[in-house]
Write a protein that holds these residues in place. Structure first.
Motif: not given
Length: 395
Positions: A82, A97-98, A100-102, A104-105, A110, A116
């Motif tokens: 990070i 990281l992006g 992982l963000g998708r 977890v969102k 989306d 993913d």
């Protein structure tokens, strides 16, 4: 390692994973995707840090120092991922990281990319690691702020029993991650379940795609009873003296339910790996294992004119009909033995992985038992990723 080796056998992974194209670089031997090379370099750095931390903790004899080194290794890996500085494959780290963000969102609108999906599946293999991190932090905290044990007083009746129970619970405070550990183990499966529901809602109602996404969602939902029942039995075993409040009938019932949940989840997951993730199980008659859930394919047969039919190479048609038993017509990894071995190993390793969740088979209490079981799961997921991407390339 998966991406690098796949690129060397001619499978272009970036279009398959639906990632943005990155420039390529030319080496003396061949052209290698720069993004794949950066991923390999980042994994090499993080793997080296993790390996050094494990070796150092294994060589140390003091338990407090061992726990501190283990926790420091976790923190070092996270900080390297990070850190905002433009160093150590910054672009790849930000993409990761992006991604992982998708995952977890909590969105049902989306789009869900194949990258993913693959990453969320990999996270399910790391589920126990998240709970283990809680245990390491708890043990380190106990060394910094040790629990003061009360001297046993000569009391009688319930007061003495209550004091003894409190001391036993204090001693076992960091042997189980508790409800937080259960939540962390369930989280990766919940992320993947959300993706399946997302795709199901976007599919045409009643179509083969809709049935496939619904069946996939059931597969991940079936993991929750396994985790919950495992945690319940493990807590009873850890508490020790608290077993008296559970009847033998209740414990046997919980164990029976756990066995049923494990058998269903393991066999269903194995079936899904072979039939859907790897698209194997085809027969010469056109039937395949995935038809058990989705039914016959909705694709219409190709109709050729007489002139086109005459021009077809009959040898190609014959080769498409003849293929190794229960595999598929197009195989990118030459020898069928690779696929048969992968199927057998996937079955055995899926069964072995459930042992880590069992409260009766205490793998973690054996010498390096948990470590070697994690190594086997890493191999299984590594193998699964190879064939998952090979299936996309073959189709």
């Amino acid at each position: 390692m998966n991406l690098l080796l796949l690129s060397r056998v001619g499978i272009q992974t970036r279009p398959i994973l639906q990632l943005a194209e990155l420039p390529t670089t030319t080496s003396s031997a061949q052209r290698i995707d720069a993004g794949v090379y950066d991923i390999f370099r980042l994994a090499r750095v993080l793997g080296t840090v993790a390996l050094l931390g494990w070796l150092l903790s294994a060589l140390l004899s003091d338990q407090k120092t061992q726990t501190a080194v283990t926790l420091a290794t976790y923190i070092a890996v996270i900080l390297l991922l990070i850190m905002p500085q433009r160093a150590l494959c910054h672009t790849v780290r930000m993409q990761f990281l992006g991604l992982l963000g998708r995952i977890v969102k909590p969105s049902l609108e989306d789009p869900v990319w194949l990258a993913d999906i693959v990453m969320a599946d990999i996270l399910t293999s790391c589920a126990r690691m998240f709970a283990d991190l809680v245990l390491v932090a708890c043990q380190f905290g106990r060394f910094i702020w040790p629990i003061r044990h009360e001297a046993l007083e000569d009391r009688g009746g319930l007061q003495a029993l209550a004091q003894f129970v409190r001391q036993r619970q204090a001693q076992n405070a960091c042997t189980s991650a508790g409800i937080l550990g259960v939540f962390l183990v369930c989280a990766p499966y919940a992320f993947r379940l959300r993706q399946c529901v997302n795709e199901y809602l976007k599919a045409v109602p009643g179509s083969n795609d809709a049935r496939r996404h619904l069946a996939n969602a059931i597969k991940y939902a079936s993991s929750f009873p396994v985790i919950a029942l495992s945690a319940t039995q493990r807590q009873v075993t850890v508490d020790g003296v608290m077993e008296t409040k559970y009847s033998d009938w209740a414990l046997r019932m919980a164990f029976g339910l756990w066995i049923a949940a494990v058998v269903f989840n393991s066999l269903y997951s194995f079936y899904w790996d072979v039939a859907f993730d790897w698209n194997l199980g085809h027969t010469a008659s056109g039937w395949k294992l995935s038809d058990l859930i989705t039914g016959p394919s909705e694709e219409k047969p190709l109709v050729l004119s007489p002139a086109e039919a005459i021009g077809q190479d009959t040898r190609v048609i014959a080769s498409q009909r003849r293929f190794p038993c229960m595999l598929r017509p197009h195989l990118r990894f030459g020898s069928p033995r690779i696929y048969y071995a992968a199927i057998a190993l996937d079955f055995l390793l899926r069964i072995a992985w459930t042992m880590k969740l069992s409260s009766y088979v205490r793998i973690d209490m054996m010498a390096y038992g948990g470590f070697w079981l994690n190594v086997l799961e890493i191999y299984r997921r590594w193998q699964w990723t190879f064939l998952r991407l090979e299936k996309e390339a073959a189709s």
